[in-house]
Design a protein around this motif. Structure first.
Motif, mmCIF file in Angstrom:
data_model
loop_
_atom_site.group_PDB
_atom_site.id
_atom_site.type_symbol
_atom_site.label_atom_id
_atom_site.label_comp_id
_atom_site.label_asym_id
_atom_site.label_seq_id
_atom_site.Cartn_x
_atom_site.Cartn_y
_atom_site.Cartn_z
ATOM 1 N N CYS A 91 0.829 -1.214 0.000
ATOM 2 C CA CYS A 91 0.000 0.000 0.000
ATOM 3 C C CYS A 91 0.859 1.259 0.000
ATOM 4 C CB CYS A 91 -0.926 -0.005 1.216
ATOM 5 S SG CYS A 91 -2.231 -1.259 1.129
ATOM 6 N N GLY A 92 2.077 1.171 0.532
ATOM 7 C CA GLY A 92 2.988 2.318 0.487
ATOM 8 C C GLY A 92 3.421 2.672 -0.917
ATOM 9 N N LEU A 93 3.365 1.692 -1.835
ATOM 10 C CA LEU A 93 3.679 1.970 -3.239
ATOM 11 C C LEU A 93 2.744 3.025 -3.806
ATOM 12 C CD1 LEU A 93 5.142 1.284 -5.912
ATOM 13 C CD2 LEU A 93 3.459 -0.538 -6.236
ATOM 14 N N LYS A 94 1.472 2.941 -3.477
ATOM 15 C CA LYS A 94 0.491 3.907 -3.980
ATOM 16 C C LYS A 94 0.808 5.309 -3.484
ATOM 17 C CE LYS A 94 -4.512 4.662 -4.197
ATOM 18 N NZ LYS A 94 -5.840 4.128 -3.800
ATOM 19 N N GLY A 238 6.553 14.521 6.668
ATOM 20 C CA GLY A 238 5.659 14.128 5.598
ATOM 21 C C GLY A 238 4.421 13.432 6.107
ATOM 22 N N ALA A 239 4.134 12.266 5.535
ATOM 23 C CA ALA A 239 2.954 11.504 5.936
ATOM 24 C C ALA A 239 3.031 11.162 7.420
ATOM 25 C CB ALA A 239 2.861 10.228 5.092
ATOM 26 N N GLN A 240 1.886 11.170 8.065
ATOM 27 C CA GLN A 240 1.811 10.910 9.498
ATOM 28 C C GLN A 240 1.158 9.551 9.750
ATOM 29 O OE1 GLN A 240 3.164 13.232 11.859
ATOM 30 N NE2 GLN A 240 4.001 13.840 9.866
ATOM 31 N N PRO A 241 1.498 8.931 10.881
ATOM 32 C CA PRO A 241 0.894 7.633 11.209
ATOM 33 C C PRO A 241 -0.635 7.730 11.240
ATOM 34 C CG PRO A 241 2.684 8.185 12.714
ATOM 35 C CD PRO A 241 2.411 9.407 11.904
ATOM 36 N N PRO A 242 -1.336 6.701 10.831
ATOM 37 C CA PRO A 242 -0.841 5.356 10.459
ATOM 38 C C PRO A 242 -0.690 5.161 8.951
ATOM 39 C CG PRO A 242 -3.196 5.259 10.775
ATOM 40 C CD PRO A 242 -2.810 6.701 10.996
ATOM 41 N N THR A 243 -0.485 6.238 8.190
ATOM 42 C CA THR A 243 -0.383 6.140 6.726
ATOM 43 C C THR A 243 0.755 5.194 6.331
ATOM 44 O OG1 THR A 243 -1.138 8.424 6.538
ATOM 45 C CG2 THR A 243 -0.086 7.450 4.609
ATOM 46 N N PRO A 244 0.498 4.231 5.458
ATOM 47 C CA PRO A 244 1.589 3.359 4.997
ATOM 48 C C PRO A 244 2.464 4.088 3.965
ATOM 49 C CG PRO A 244 -0.477 2.711 3.970
ATOM 50 C CD PRO A 244 -0.812 3.803 4.930
ATOM 51 N N GLU A 245 3.580 4.588 4.400
ATOM 52 C CA GLU A 245 4.537 5.283 3.527
ATOM 53 C C GLU A 245 5.925 4.781 3.886
ATOM 54 O OE1 GLU A 245 7.213 7.734 1.627
ATOM 55 O OE2 GLU A 245 7.060 7.674 3.819
ATOM 56 N N TRP A 246 6.736 4.520 2.861
ATOM 57 C CA TRP A 246 8.001 3.826 3.082
ATOM 58 C C TRP A 246 8.949 4.583 4.005
ATOM 59 C CZ3 TRP A 246 8.343 2.747 -2.837
ATOM 60 C CH2 TRP A 246 7.473 1.702 -3.157
ATOM 61 N N PHE A 266 12.646 -4.251 4.489
ATOM 62 C CA PHE A 266 11.711 -4.394 3.365
ATOM 63 C C PHE A 266 11.244 -3.059 2.791
ATOM 64 C CE2 PHE A 266 11.294 -8.616 5.403
ATOM 65 C CZ PHE A 266 11.666 -9.380 4.315
ATOM 66 N N PRO A 267 10.916 -2.039 3.596
ATOM 67 C CA PRO A 267 10.628 -0.728 2.980
ATOM 68 C C PRO A 267 11.826 -0.159 2.238
ATOM 69 C CG PRO A 267 9.805 -0.804 5.224
ATOM 70 C CD PRO A 267 10.633 -2.025 5.036
ATOM 71 N N GLY A 268 13.044 -0.385 2.759
ATOM 72 C CA GLY A 268 14.244 0.088 2.066
ATOM 73 C C GLY A 268 14.441 -0.603 0.736
ATOM 74 N N ILE A 269 14.196 -1.915 0.700
ATOM 75 C CA ILE A 269 14.309 -2.650 -0.562
ATOM 76 C C ILE A 269 13.275 -2.158 -1.564
ATOM 77 C CG2 ILE A 269 14.007 -4.915 -1.626
ATOM 78 C CD1 ILE A 269 15.253 -6.150 0.863
ATOM 79 N N ALA A 270 12.067 -1.857 -1.090
ATOM 80 C CA ALA A 270 11.023 -1.348 -1.989
ATOM 81 C C ALA A 270 11.444 -0.027 -2.625
ATOM 82 C CB ALA A 270 9.715 -1.176 -1.215
ATOM 83 N N ILE A 271 11.993 0.880 -1.819
ATOM 84 C CA ILE A 271 12.485 2.156 -2.347
ATOM 85 C C ILE A 271 13.588 1.915 -3.367
ATOM 86 C CG2 ILE A 271 13.656 4.316 -1.765
ATOM 87 C CD1 ILE A 271 12.262 4.229 0.939
#
Length: 293
Positions: A91-94, A238-246, A266-271
């Motif tokens: 969901c952080g991809l979006k 930037g985005a605040q919790p609980p927003t899924p952002e990398w 895993f968020p680092g690998i996605a970036i």
């Protein structure tokens, strides 16, 4: 006569082999562009349907599954609140992808308009617009983005605004230089002799001819915009919790980097993968379409 004929045939064979080789190389470049474009299109599709395909709610906390390691139930493990990390990364991809597209579209359009206007009309208009550009470029971009985002307040919308404010300048300078070169072209002079007005020449002649170069810059910038968004979100601007952002997910993982390293891996690998893919496509497009190349 026979020797001359054989020499001509050998030259023709060499030329045809060179032509076929160049066609093969061109096909390889086009094939790479097609592959990278298909992968990026798949990312867009995944981002659009991410909310519907993830196995768990990316926001809902579950204190019974806190800090679970990766398994068949939770592919990327869980975070400090028991949320499924795989669902949050998908969901952080979006969030990251569409935010970077909004930024890139704005800085591309606004910077091109400012640069073309300054380059075509020149004089006091050019002086004023370029002085504003130079002033903004004199500050370190990240520090200025942090300052603007801090003044506006921590939110994803304000992060987008801050990045837009500081990144349009390079498009303006590039568009200005291209517009100055185009203004001296014969087709522009012919349009002026035919009675075309300035805004008509800008919209119908200059912008279509310089857009390809700026589009290559924009494609290369999408990855950089994702990094800037993640960096500001990592700093809490930037985005605040609980927003899924990398970037925010990596910020939340700092306290658990030794106990639950999967939270930051895993968020680092996605970036890394998304930025790398956009940079690959940008490099191929630059080699294929950029005028300077």
């Amino acid at each position: 006569m026979i020797d001359a004929t054989s020499d001509k045939k050998s030259k023709l064979m060499k030329n045809s082999s060179k032509t076929s080789f160049s066609n093969i190389m061109l096909d390889k470049k086009n094939r790479k562009i097609l592959i990278y474009s298909t992968l990026i299109l798949a990312l867009f599709v995944l981002a659009l349907i991410s909310d519907k395909i993830v196995p768990y709610d990316p926001i809902k906390a579950d204190l019974t599954t806190v800090l679970l390691p990766p398994s068949s139930t939770h592919f990327f493990g869980t975070d400090n609140l028991g949320r499924d990390l795989f669902s949050r990364v998908i969901c952080g991809l979006k969030t990251s992808l569409f935010s970077s597209l909004i930024i890139t579209a704005f800085i591309f359009s606004f910077g091109m308009i400012i640069g073309v206007t300054a380059g075509y009309y020149g004089g006091i208009i050019d002086d004023i617009l370029m002085k504003i550009t130079v002033i903004l470029q004199s500050f370190p971009s990240l520090i200025l983005a942090i300052a603007v985002a801090g003044m506006l307040g921590p939110s994803l919308k304000n992060t987008i605004i801050a990045i837009c404010i500081i990144n349009w300048t390079k498009y303006a300078r590039m568009a200005r230089s291209l517009a100055i070169s185009a203004k001296e072209s014969n087709y522009i002079k012919s349009a002026l002799l035919c009675g075309a007005k300035g805004y008509q020449i800008i919209l119908t002649d200059i912008i279509p001819n310089i857009a390809s170069t700026l589009l290559v810059m924009a494609m290369l910038d999408i990855g950089g915009m994702i990094l800037e968004i993640a960096g500001l979100c990592f700093l809490g601007l930037g985005a605040q919790p609980p927003t899924p952002e990398w970037g925010l997910m990596m910020n939340e993982a700092r306290k658990y980097i030794y106990n639950a390293p999967w939270m930051i891996i895993f968020p680092g690998i996605a970036i890394l993968l998304v930025v790398f893919l956009f940079n690959l496509l940008g490099d191929e497009l630059r080699d294929r379409f950029d005028i300077k190349q």
